[in-house]
Write a protein that holds these residues in place. Structure first.
Motif, PDB file in Angstrom:
ATOM      1  N   LEU A   1       0.812  -1.213   0.000  1.00  0.00           N
ATOM      2  CA  LEU A   1       0.000   0.000   0.000  1.00  0.00           C
ATOM      3  C   LEU A   1       0.847   1.266   0.000  1.00  0.00           C
ATOM      4  O   LEU A   1       0.518   2.239  -0.678  1.00  0.00           O
ATOM      5  CB  LEU A   1      -0.933   0.015   1.220  1.00  0.00           C
ATOM      6  CG  LEU A   1      -1.994  -1.090   1.286  1.00  0.00           C
ATOM      7  CD1 LEU A   1      -2.833  -0.936   2.544  1.00  0.00           C
ATOM      8  CD2 LEU A   1      -2.873  -1.071   0.040  1.00  0.00           C
ATOM      9  N   THR A   2       1.933   1.256   0.758  1.00  0.00           N
ATOM     10  CA  THR A   2       2.756   2.468   0.895  1.00  0.00           C
ATOM     11  C   THR A   2       4.111   2.354   0.205  1.00  0.00           C
ATOM     12  O   THR A   2       4.761   3.371  -0.047  1.00  0.00           O
ATOM     13  CB  THR A   2       2.984   2.786   2.373  1.00  0.00           C
ATOM     14  OG1 THR A   2       3.786   1.740   2.969  1.00  0.00           O
ATOM     15  CG2 THR A   2       1.658   2.885   3.119  1.00  0.00           C
ATOM     16  N   GLY A   3       4.565   1.126  -0.079  1.00  0.00           N
ATOM     17  CA  GLY A   3       5.880   0.932  -0.681  1.00  0.00           C
ATOM     18  C   GLY A   3       7.026   1.128   0.295  1.00  0.00           C
ATOM     19  O   GLY A   3       8.186   1.147  -0.115  1.00  0.00           O
ATOM     20  N   GLN A   4       6.730   1.263   1.587  1.00  0.00           N
ATOM     21  CA  GLN A   4       7.758   1.526   2.584  1.00  0.00           C
ATOM     22  C   GLN A   4       7.887   0.358   3.557  1.00  0.00           C
ATOM     23  O   GLN A   4       6.936  -0.399   3.777  1.00  0.00           O
ATOM     24  CB  GLN A   4       7.433   2.805   3.357  1.00  0.00           C
ATOM     25  CG  GLN A   4       7.415   4.063   2.493  1.00  0.00           C
ATOM     26  CD  GLN A   4       7.067   5.297   3.291  1.00  0.00           C
ATOM     27  OE1 GLN A   4       6.414   5.213   4.337  1.00  0.00           O
ATOM     28  NE2 GLN A   4       7.497   6.452   2.822  1.00  0.00           N
ATOM     29  N   CYS A   5       9.075   0.242   4.138  1.00  0.00           N
ATOM     30  CA  CYS A   5       9.331  -0.764   5.168  1.00  0.00           C
ATOM     31  C   CYS A   5       9.196  -0.122   6.545  1.00  0.00           C
ATOM     32  O   CYS A   5       9.403   1.083   6.701  1.00  0.00           O
ATOM     33  CB  CYS A   5      10.734  -1.351   5.015  1.00  0.00           C
ATOM     34  SG  CYS A   5      11.012  -2.242   3.459  1.00  0.00           S
ATOM     35  N   ALA A   6       8.862  -0.944   7.554  1.00  0.00           N
ATOM     36  CA  ALA A   6       8.698  -0.413   8.904  1.00  0.00           C
ATOM     37  C   ALA A   6       9.381  -1.279   9.951  1.00  0.00           C
ATOM     38  O   ALA A   6       9.305  -0.968  11.136  1.00  0.00           O
ATOM     39  CB  ALA A   6       7.217  -0.285   9.246  1.00  0.00           C
ATOM     40  N   GLY A   7      10.055  -2.349   9.505  1.00  0.00           N
ATOM     41  CA  GLY A   7      10.703  -3.237  10.458  1.00  0.00           C
ATOM     42  C   GLY A   7      11.891  -3.932   9.842  1.00  0.00           C
ATOM     43  O   GLY A   7      12.214  -3.745   8.660  1.00  0.00           O
ATOM     44  N   GLU A   8      12.564  -4.758  10.650  1.00  0.00           N
ATOM     45  CA  GLU A   8      13.760  -5.471  10.215  1.00  0.00           C
ATOM     46  C   GLU A   8      13.364  -6.703   9.397  1.00  0.00           C
ATOM     47  O   GLU A   8      12.511  -7.488   9.810  1.00  0.00           O
ATOM     48  CB  GLU A   8      14.569  -5.902  11.438  1.00  0.00           C
ATOM     49  CG  GLU A   8      15.922  -6.502  11.114  1.00  0.00           C
ATOM     50  CD  GLU A   8      16.924  -5.456  10.665  1.00  0.00           C
ATOM     51  OE1 GLU A   8      17.927  -5.853  10.033  1.00  0.00           O
ATOM     52  OE2 GLU A   8      16.712  -4.260  10.946  1.00  0.00           O
ATOM     53  N   ASN A   9      14.002  -6.861   8.229  1.00  0.00           N
ATOM     54  CA  ASN A   9      13.785  -8.034   7.393  1.00  0.00           C
ATOM     55  C   ASN A   9      14.795  -9.101   7.792  1.00  0.00           C
ATOM     56  O   ASN A   9      15.979  -8.997   7.486  1.00  0.00           O
ATOM     57  CB  ASN A   9      13.938  -7.669   5.912  1.00  0.00           C
ATOM     58  CG  ASN A   9      13.600  -8.843   5.001  1.00  0.00           C
ATOM     59  OD1 ASN A   9      13.464  -9.972   5.447  1.00  0.00           O
ATOM     60  ND2 ASN A   9      13.461  -8.565   3.715  1.00  0.00           N
ATOM     61  N   ARG A  10      14.319 -10.131   8.472  1.00  0.00           N
ATOM     62  CA  ARG A  10      15.201 -11.205   8.934  1.00  0.00           C
ATOM     63  C   ARG A  10      15.161 -12.418   8.015  1.00  0.00           C
ATOM     64  O   ARG A  10      15.695 -13.472   8.355  1.00  0.00           O
ATOM     65  CB  ARG A  10      14.829 -11.605  10.355  1.00  0.00           C
ATOM     66  CG  ARG A  10      15.115 -10.521  11.398  1.00  0.00           C
ATOM     67  CD  ARG A  10      14.707 -10.981  12.795  1.00  0.00           C
ATOM     68  NE  ARG A  10      15.187 -10.083  13.830  1.00  0.00           N
ATOM     69  CZ  ARG A  10      14.580  -8.972  14.212  1.00  0.00           C
ATOM     70  NH1 ARG A  10      13.437  -8.618  13.616  1.00  0.00           N
ATOM     71  NH2 ARG A  10      15.081  -8.213  15.161  1.00  0.00           N
ATOM     72  N   GLY A  11      14.500 -12.286   6.880  1.00  0.00           N
ATOM     73  CA  GLY A  11      14.460 -13.373   5.926  1.00  0.00           C
ATOM     74  C   GLY A  11      13.580 -14.530   6.339  1.00  0.00           C
ATOM     75  O   GLY A  11      13.766 -15.656   5.860  1.00  0.00           O
ATOM     76  N   THR A  12      12.609 -14.282   7.241  1.00  0.00           N
ATOM     77  CA  THR A  12      11.700 -15.341   7.678  1.00  0.00           C
ATOM     78  C   THR A  12      10.255 -14.861   7.491  1.00  0.00           C
ATOM     79  O   THR A  12      10.002 -13.703   7.162  1.00  0.00           O
ATOM     80  CB  THR A  12      11.917 -15.699   9.160  1.00  0.00           C
ATOM     81  OG1 THR A  12      11.496 -14.604   9.987  1.00  0.00           O
ATOM     82  CG2 THR A  12      13.390 -15.993   9.434  1.00  0.00           C
ATOM     83  N   ALA A  13       9.334 -15.763   7.728  1.00  0.00           N
ATOM     84  CA  ALA A  13       7.905 -15.430   7.651  1.00  0.00           C
ATOM     85  C   ALA A  13       7.322 -15.167   9.028  1.00  0.00           C
ATOM     86  O   ALA A  13       6.105 -15.250   9.214  1.00  0.00           O
ATOM     87  CB  ALA A  13       7.148 -16.564   6.973  1.00  0.00           C
ATOM     88  N   ILE A  14       8.165 -14.841   9.989  1.00  0.00           N
ATOM     89  CA  ILE A  14       7.711 -14.589  11.356  1.00  0.00           C
ATOM     90  C   ILE A  14       7.494 -13.094  11.551  1.00  0.00           C
ATOM     91  O   ILE A  14       8.424 -12.297  11.426  1.00  0.00           O
ATOM     92  CB  ILE A  14       8.708 -15.130  12.390  1.00  0.00           C
ATOM     93  CG1 ILE A  14       8.820 -16.652  12.259  1.00  0.00           C
ATOM     94  CG2 ILE A  14       8.276 -14.747  13.800  1.00  0.00           C
ATOM     95  CD1 ILE A  14       9.798 -17.283  13.226  1.00  0.00           C
ATOM     96  N   ALA A  15       6.252 -12.716  11.840  1.00  0.00           N
ATOM     97  CA  ALA A  15       5.925 -11.325  12.149  1.00  0.00           C
ATOM     98  C   ALA A  15       6.343 -11.041  13.586  1.00  0.00           C
ATOM     99  O   ALA A  15       6.029 -11.807  14.499  1.00  0.00           O
ATOM    100  CB  ALA A  15       4.438 -11.080  11.972  1.00  0.00           C
ATOM    101  N   ARG A  16       7.056  -9.920  13.771  1.00  0.00           N
ATOM    102  CA  ARG A  16       7.569  -9.576  15.102  1.00  0.00           C
ATOM    103  C   ARG A  16       7.250  -8.130  15.433  1.00  0.00           C
ATOM    104  O   ARG A  16       7.106  -7.289  14.555  1.00  0.00           O
ATOM    105  CB  ARG A  16       9.081  -9.778  15.168  1.00  0.00           C
ATOM    106  CG  ARG A  16       9.555 -11.219  15.081  1.00  0.00           C
ATOM    107  CD  ARG A  16      11.069 -11.282  15.236  1.00  0.00           C
ATOM    108  NE  ARG A  16      11.558 -12.636  15.334  1.00  0.00           N
ATOM    109  CZ  ARG A  16      11.931 -13.371  14.296  1.00  0.00           C
ATOM    110  NH1 ARG A  16      11.846 -12.865  13.078  1.00  0.00           N
ATOM    111  NH2 ARG A  16      12.373 -14.594  14.480  1.00  0.00           N
TER     112      ARG A  16
END
Length: 264
Positions: A179-194
């Motif tokens: 929706l916004t094209g922006q990131c808001a957290g760390e990408n740890r390469g997993t499918a775990i939402a934190r």
């Protein structure tokens, strides 16, 4: 002999074992009779105006692998609006909703059901169950106080459309939002939402985040009612494992507090 007898009567006698047990029991009963008092700016186990759930994890690929369930209770004598905010691990708020809590009411929320299914608890002055100690319902400003699902805190099921769910999942896993094209957290390469969660004791429904200007202002939605208590559990349903922790209760200073700025 007379002097010696007088001295022996003045000298304190050692109590026997039975006397020690009685004295210990009386002291414990006296301590139990005195209720514990909350102390501002101190670490004590009392309800607060804000609850902090320091972390959560939800496996978006397999909810049976990991979920987090949060709960909040209103320990006060009148209803309150519990404003729930989800934050990323970069301390950016990405979603908020309201929960109506009657006195002694407890609400539990599975974050897997929220993030994956878009489901929110349907609560409100007209729909929440009331018990003998619930008192009279309160129609808080800004809330949908009828019985028709719609505005907070009475939600449809599911409350979040697919586009908003995809946005939320991306933000909590460190990917760019569709929706916004922006990131808001760390990408740890997993499918775990934190991330982490906060819940505030409010007296009106709102779409504001705690980071927005005016949220904690005098005419904002927040209150200084220290009535919230809660806990959270990180679960692995497939592995039959669970870790449970109390939420951190943050106390608010009362109106007229001598603390500088009436801070919490």
């Amino acid at each position: 002999m007379v002097v010696g007898d007088a001295v022996s009567r003045l000298r304190p006698k050692r109590p026997g074992r039975r006397g020690l047990l009685v004295a210990l029991l009386l002291s414990l009963l006296g301590a139990a009779a005195r209720p514990g008092a909350a102390a501002l700016c101190a670490i004590d186990a009392v309800p607060g105006a804000t609850l902090l759930y320091p972390f959560f994890e939800v496996d978006l690929a397999d909810r049976q692998a990991r979920d987090t369930v949060i709960s909040a209770e209103n320990t006060g004598t009148s209803p309150v609006v519990a404003h729930v905010t989800l934050w990323t691990d970069w301390a950016i708020p990405v979603f908020a909703f309201d929960v109506y809590l009657a006195p002694l009411d407890v609400q539990r929320v599975s974050l897997a059901e929220l993030i994956l299914d878009g489901r929110l608890p349907a609560t409100g002055s007209a729909v929440s169950p009331r018990g003998r100690l619930s008192g009279l319902p309160v129609a808080f400003p800004g809330c949908n106080n009828g019985t028709t699902p719609g505005a907070a805190p009475v939600y449809a099921d599911p409350a979040l459309p697919v586009a908003l769910r995809n946005h939320l999942q991306s933000q909590l896993t460190g990917h760019a939002s569709p929706l916004t094209g922006q990131c808001a957290g760390e990408n740890r390469g997993t499918a775990i939402a934190r991330g982490y969660v906060t819940i505030d004791a409010n007296d009106q429904c709102t779409l504001l985040f705690p980071s927005d200007a005016g949220y904690f202002a005098g005419n904002g939605p927040t209150t200084r009612r220290n009535v919230l208590a809660g806990d959270f559990a990180v679960t692995r349903p497939g592995g039959l494992h669970v870790w449970s922790f109390p939420a951190v209760a943050l106390e608010a200073a009362p109106e007229g507090s001598p603390l500088p700025g009436s801070r919490t």
